[in-house]
Design a protein around this motif. Sequence first.
Motif, short mmCIF file in Angstrom:
data_model
loop_
_atom_site.label_atom_id
_atom_site.label_comp_id
_atom_site.label_asym_id
_atom_site.label_seq_id
_atom_site.Cartn_x
_atom_site.Cartn_y
_atom_site.Cartn_z
N ALA A 133 0.83 -1.20 0.00
CA ALA A 133 0.00 0.00 0.00
C ALA A 133 0.87 1.26 0.00
O ALA A 133 0.62 2.22 -0.74
CB ALA A 133 -0.94 -0.01 1.21
N LYS A 134 1.92 1.22 0.80
CA LYS A 134 2.86 2.36 0.88
C LYS A 134 3.52 2.60 -0.49
O LYS A 134 3.64 3.74 -0.96
CB LYS A 134 3.90 2.02 1.95
N PHE A 135 3.93 1.51 -1.13
CA PHE A 135 4.55 1.58 -2.46
C PHE A 135 3.59 2.23 -3.46
O PHE A 135 3.97 3.12 -4.24
CB PHE A 135 4.93 0.16 -2.89
N ILE A 136 2.34 1.82 -3.42
CA ILE A 136 1.34 2.37 -4.35
C ILE A 136 1.13 3.86 -4.06
O ILE A 136 1.06 4.69 -4.97
CB ILE A 136 0.01 1.59 -4.24
N GLU A 137 1.05 4.19 -2.77
CA GLU A 137 0.87 5.60 -2.38
C GLU A 137 2.03 6.45 -2.87
O GLU A 137 1.84 7.54 -3.40
CB GLU A 137 0.75 5.71 -0.86
N ASN A 138 3.25 5.96 -2.67
CA ASN A 138 4.42 6.71 -3.12
C ASN A 138 4.46 6.86 -4.64
O ASN A 138 4.88 7.87 -5.16
CB ASN A 138 5.72 6.03 -2.64
N ARG A 139 4.01 5.81 -5.32
CA ARG A 139 4.03 5.83 -6.78
C ARG A 139 3.01 6.81 -7.34
O ARG A 139 3.27 7.56 -8.27
CB ARG A 139 3.75 4.42 -7.30
N ASP A 140 1.80 6.81 -6.73
CA ASP A 140 0.67 7.52 -7.32
C ASP A 140 0.31 8.82 -6.64
O ASP A 140 -0.36 9.67 -7.23
CB ASP A 140 -0.59 6.63 -7.30
N GLY A 141 0.67 8.96 -5.37
CA GLY A 141 0.24 10.15 -4.64
C GLY A 141 -1.19 10.07 -4.13
O GLY A 141 -1.79 11.09 -3.81
N PHE A 142 -1.73 8.86 -4.09
CA PHE A 142 -3.08 8.67 -3.56
C PHE A 142 -3.06 7.51 -2.57
O PHE A 142 -2.28 6.57 -2.75
CB PHE A 142 -4.08 8.38 -4.68
N LYS A 284 -3.59 6.02 -10.54
CA LYS A 284 -3.23 7.44 -10.46
C LYS A 284 -4.13 8.28 -11.39
O LYS A 284 -4.62 9.34 -10.99
CB LYS A 284 -1.77 7.61 -10.87
N VAL A 285 -4.34 7.78 -12.60
CA VAL A 285 -5.19 8.51 -13.54
C VAL A 285 -6.61 8.62 -12.98
O VAL A 285 -7.20 9.71 -12.94
CB VAL A 285 -5.21 7.79 -14.91
N LEU A 286 -7.11 7.50 -12.52
CA LEU A 286 -8.48 7.46 -11.98
C LEU A 286 -8.63 8.43 -10.82
O LEU A 286 -9.56 9.24 -10.78
CB LEU A 286 -8.80 6.02 -11.52
N LYS A 287 -7.71 8.35 -9.86
CA LYS A 287 -7.86 9.16 -8.64
C LYS A 287 -7.60 10.64 -8.89
O LYS A 287 -7.94 11.48 -8.06
CB LYS A 287 -6.93 8.62 -7.54
N ALA A 294 -13.60 9.41 -9.79
CA ALA A 294 -12.56 8.80 -8.96
C ALA A 294 -13.14 7.82 -7.94
O ALA A 294 -12.49 6.83 -7.59
CB ALA A 294 -11.76 9.89 -8.24
N ASN A 295 -14.34 8.12 -7.48
CA ASN A 295 -14.94 7.25 -6.46
C ASN A 295 -15.96 6.28 -7.02
O ASN A 295 -16.68 5.64 -6.29
CB ASN A 295 -15.58 8.10 -5.37
N SER A 296 -16.02 6.19 -8.34
CA SER A 296 -17.00 5.29 -8.96
C SER A 296 -16.36 4.15 -9.74
O SER A 296 -16.69 2.99 -9.51
CB SER A 296 -17.91 6.08 -9.92
N VAL A 297 -15.48 4.50 -10.66
CA VAL A 297 -15.03 3.48 -11.62
C VAL A 297 -14.32 2.34 -10.89
O VAL A 297 -13.41 2.55 -10.09
CB VAL A 297 -14.11 4.11 -12.69
N GLU A 298 -14.77 1.14 -11.21
CA GLU A 298 -14.23 -0.07 -10.57
C GLU A 298 -12.94 -0.47 -11.29
O GLU A 298 -12.93 -0.68 -12.51
CB GLU A 298 -15.26 -1.20 -10.69
N LEU A 299 -11.89 -0.60 -10.50
CA LEU A 299 -10.57 -0.89 -11.07
C LEU A 299 -9.92 -2.02 -10.27
O LEU A 299 -9.94 -2.01 -9.05
CB LEU A 299 -9.70 0.36 -10.98
N VAL A 300 -9.36 -2.99 -10.98
CA VAL A 300 -8.45 -3.93 -10.33
C VAL A 300 -7.15 -3.87 -11.12
O VAL A 300 -7.15 -4.02 -12.35
CB VAL A 300 -8.99 -5.38 -10.32
N SER A 301 -6.04 -3.59 -10.42
CA SER A 301 -4.76 -3.54 -11.13
C SER A 301 -3.86 -4.66 -10.61
O SER A 301 -3.88 -5.02 -9.44
CB SER A 301 -4.11 -2.19 -10.97
N PHE A 302 -3.08 -5.22 -11.54
CA PHE A 302 -2.27 -6.40 -11.26
C PHE A 302 -0.79 -6.08 -11.40
O PHE A 302 -0.38 -5.36 -12.31
CB PHE A 302 -2.63 -7.52 -12.26
N HIS A 303 0.00 -6.65 -10.50
CA HIS A 303 1.45 -6.50 -10.60
C HIS A 303 2.07 -7.86 -10.27
O HIS A 303 1.41 -8.77 -9.77
CB HIS A 303 1.92 -5.40 -9.65
#
Lengths: 487, 487
Positions: A133-142, A284-287, A294-303
Motif C-alpha cells: 500500500a505504501k509503495f502504491i501511495e508513493n508511486r501515485d500520490g493517492f 493514479k489517472v483514476l484518482k 474517482a470514487n465510482s469506476v471499478e478498477l483492479v490492477s495487477f502487478h
Amino acid sequence: MSNFKPALSLDTINPATLAVQYAVRGELALKADKYHQALVDKTHSEPLPFEKIVTANIGNPQQKGLDQVPLTYWRQVISLLEYPDLMYKHEELAKQIYPADVIARAKSLHKEIGSVGAYTPSKGVLSIRKRVAKFIENRDGFPADPESIYLTAGASAGVASILGVALQKGDGCMIPIPQYPLYTATLAYLEAEPLPYYLAEKADWSLDHNSLLKTVDEGKKKGIPVKALVIINPGNPTGACLSHAAMEAVVQLCYKEGILLLADEVYQTNIFDPKHRPFISFKKVLKGMSEEVANSVELVSFHSISKGVSGECGRRGGYFECVNIDPEVMEQIYKMASVTLCPPVSGQVGVDLMVSPPLPSEESYPLWEKETSLIQNNLKSRSFLMAEHFNKMEGVFCNNAEGAMYLFPRIDMPPKAIEAAKKLGKEADVMYALDLLDATGICAVAGSGFGQEPGTYHVRVTALCPDTAEFIGRFGKFHKEFLEKYK
Amino acid sequence: MSNFKPALSLDTINPATLAVQYAVRGELALKADKYHQALVDKTHSEPLPFEKIVTANIGNPQQKGLDQVPLTYWRQVISLLEYPDLMYKHEELAKQIYPADVIARAKSLHKEIGSVGAYTPSKGVLSIRKRVAKFIENRDGFPADPESIYLTAGASAGVASILGVALQKGDGCMIPIPQYPLYTATLAYLEAEPLPYYLAEKADWSLDHNSLLKTVDEGKKKGIPVKALVIINPGNPTGACLSHAAMEAVVQLCYKEGILLLADEVYQTNIFDPKHRPFISFKKVLKGMSEEVANSVELVSFHSISKGVSGECGRRGGYFECVNIDPEVMEQIYKMASVTLCPPVSGQVGVDLMVSPPLPSEESYPLWEKETSLIQNNLKSRSFLMAEHFNKMEGVFCNNAEGAMYLFPRIDMPPKAIEAAKKLGKEADVMYALDLLDATGICAVAGSGFGQEPGTYHVRVTALCPDTAEFIGRFGKFHKEFLEKYK
C-alpha cells in the motif's frame, strides 16, 4: 471383451476446457523441448542445423541459456528466511557472507512472518500488504488500503481469480488485439465472450479510442453485457506504453458505461525512456479525475515479481489492488481466495522485496543498483537493436517498444506461403514459427497466438536473448530463405 | 446525482461464486484473527478471558504458537538453492555450516533446475517427476510414468484443476460426509452436484460400502451422471485409514460404474500404527487387481508437502498422478496446467525432498530421523490423549484417529442449545464453536463446515497443539459450562 465405460473422454469432460487455447506453451514449445533434449542427449537421428535452442518464446528472464542472474539482495534475504539458523545459530559466519542490512531485513521479516513453511492469511501477510500500500501511495500520490490488496501466485492467478468472480457465462470482456493469451484462455474456460479491440500497429501500437468505442457498440448490438475491459500497459506483446490522455479517455468510457477496468501493469518497471514516456498507473489517472469518477469506476490492477528487474517467475508472486469494488463483492473475492488457502510465501516475500528495495543509504544498495541497471540496459539495447534489424529485413515491419520485454514484428507473408500453410491446416505464421525453429533453433511464438488484424502475420520474440547480433543474423538468414522458398 | 451503474454487485457477478462455502477460513477464523490482534496490540476494551488464541482449526503445523519446526535438512538444501553463491563463492564457510550431503544435494538440484526464479515446464521439473515416479514405484511395487505426474501448488490446486477439467455442469461427484470443504467449494463453483455418502462414525469412521452403493443409486434415480468419487485416505476430518478390502470394493464399484476415482492421499505419511493399519495407496490396490480392472479404472491420486512430516504448507507443493486416463484428456489436463505457467519452484523442490529424503548412510540422516520421529510421536500421542479426554466429557463421543492430524468429536447437543442457535440463525455447532472461541481462545471448526449426519453435531480440532493437557482442560471446562447453560 470389456464392458468398461470410462468416465473421461473428450465427449464427457468439461466442454469449456476444449475451447481454451494457449499458444505460448503449445506445439512450438513442446517441439523446442524435444530438440533441446535431443541436443543434450545427442540422440537425434540426423544432425540438427543448430547447436542450441534459443528460447525467445516466453518472458522467463532467469531461464537457462539467458544471461539474467537473480538479484543478489533478493536471494540473500530469502536464503536467510529459508534457514533462519544461518542468521541466529551461525550468526558469526553469516556476517562474513551477508551485508548487515540483509541480515537485519531478514530478521525483521522473520519476526513478522514466522516460518515461511506456514500458511499465511489468504490475502497474504498483513505487514507485506501494508508495504505494498505504501509503495502504491508513493508511486501515485493517492492512498491505498492494505485490505483491498491481495497477494497472489503471480499476476496470472490474480487475473484468473478476479475474472472467475466477476464474469457470468455470456458476459463480455473487452481485450486488446494483440493480447496476452491468458485472457482468451480464461474467458474461454468461463464461457465469457471476448470482445476484441484493435491496437494501432501503424501508430506505435497505441490505444485507438475509436476501436474501443466500436467494440462497446458491437457488444451492445449483439446483446452482450459489456462487463469488463482489459488493458495491458506496458503492452504484451506490443511494448507500447500508454499516454495520460489515452488513459483518461479509457476511465471516462468505463465511467459512462459502468465497465470494470482490469489493468495488467506487470511491466510497469520495464520502461525504456521514462522521461518521455513514463509508466502511469490507472489508479493514479483514476484518482486524479473528478471526485465522482474517482470514487465510482471499478478498477483492479495487477502487478508481478515475474517481470520488472527481478524476473522471479518461478517463485510465483504478485498482487492485485481493488478500487471502488462493492464491499459485498469484496467478500466474495475473499472467500474464493480462502479456498486456495494462501499464495506461496516465497512469492509474498518477493513482493515485499519488489515494493521495498534496499535504500540508497544501505550497504546492499550499490550492488542492487548495478545489477538492476544492467538488466534495464540490456533489455533496452537488445530491444532497439532487434527492432532496427527486423526493419532491415525484406517484408518485415517492427515498431520500437517503449517498455515490457517483447517485440511483435509483422511479416508480410508471401501468398504462396499462405497457400502452403493452408494445405498443412495451419496459420501461415504458425508454419513460419515452426520452420524458424526447425532451421535455426529459435523459438518464437506466432502472432495468431496473441491475435492480430485479419490478414496480418506476426511473431512475438522476447528481448531477453544474449548474443543479439547472432540471434538476429540467424533469424535474418532464415527469413531470406523463407521468402526465397515462397516467392 | 450520479448515473453511474457499477459492473459488479451480488446480482451481476458469477452466481457460481455465491454458492461456494468454505468454513475453515470463515467467520470463526476471522474472529480469531481479531482476538489475536487485540491481544498483541492490547486494544480490547475489556480484558479477554484468555491470554492467547489456540489455533486448532487448520492443519498448519509450522504456524506461530505451535511447536513443529521445519525439517533442518529441507531448509538447508533450499537455502543453498535460493542463494547458490553460498555453496560456490562461499564454499569454505558453507562447509562449516552445512553437512557435505546437503551441499552435494543442492549442487545436484541446482544443476538440474538452474535458477529457482525461472519458470519450469508446466508439469514441473522432469528430474523431480522422475524421482516422484521412483517413489511411487518403491511404495507400491508397480511402475509409474513421470509423464503422468504433475507437480502442483499443493494438493488443493491439483484437485481444483482435475475437477475443473473432468466435470461438466450438473455432473455428479461423490464426496464423503464428513469431507474436507475444498471439495464442496470446488463443486459449487463448477455447478457440479455433490453426491454425499456417509462414513460410519459408529465403526471408527470406516467406509460403509452400502452407503456408497446407495449414493450411486440415488444419483442415477435423479438422472445425475455419477462421474467421480472422492476418497480421502487417511480421512480428513475423521483420521480413519482404509483397509485393503474396503479399497478393493471401491475400485470394483468404479470399474462397474465407470467412475473416476479421486484419491486424496495427502496424509499418507501420518499413520499412527503402521503395523496394524498401514497406509495403502489406491494405485497399489488398483494395480493388484485383475488385468482388466487394473488397466481400466481411471484414478488420479493427490499428495502434498503441506502435511506428513514436512508440514510445509506455505511453500505450496504437491503432485498428482494420473492412471488410465484417456490420452486426449491428458492433453487437456496439460493445456490447462500450461495456462497457470508452472507450480512454485520452491514447492517443487519440496516435493523432491519429500520423495527422496536423506539416506541412512548420509550425514544428515540422524538429525532428519530424530526430527521426523518427534513430529510423528507428538501427533500420535496428542491425538490419543485428546480422544481419551474428549470421551471423558459428558455427551461427547470421539473415535480414535488412525492417521492424519485431526479429531472429529461428536457433541450431543442439548435441545435448548439447538433452540438458542436457531434463534441466532446459526447451526448449533457453529454457535458452540464461536462460544468456545469467546470463552477459551480455542479456535475449532464446527462440524457443519465438513458435513455430518443430519441431527448430529461435531467440531474438528487438530492434534497439533502443544500443551495438550491444558488445551483439553480449557475445552472441558467450557463444555461443562455450555451443558450447564443449556440443560
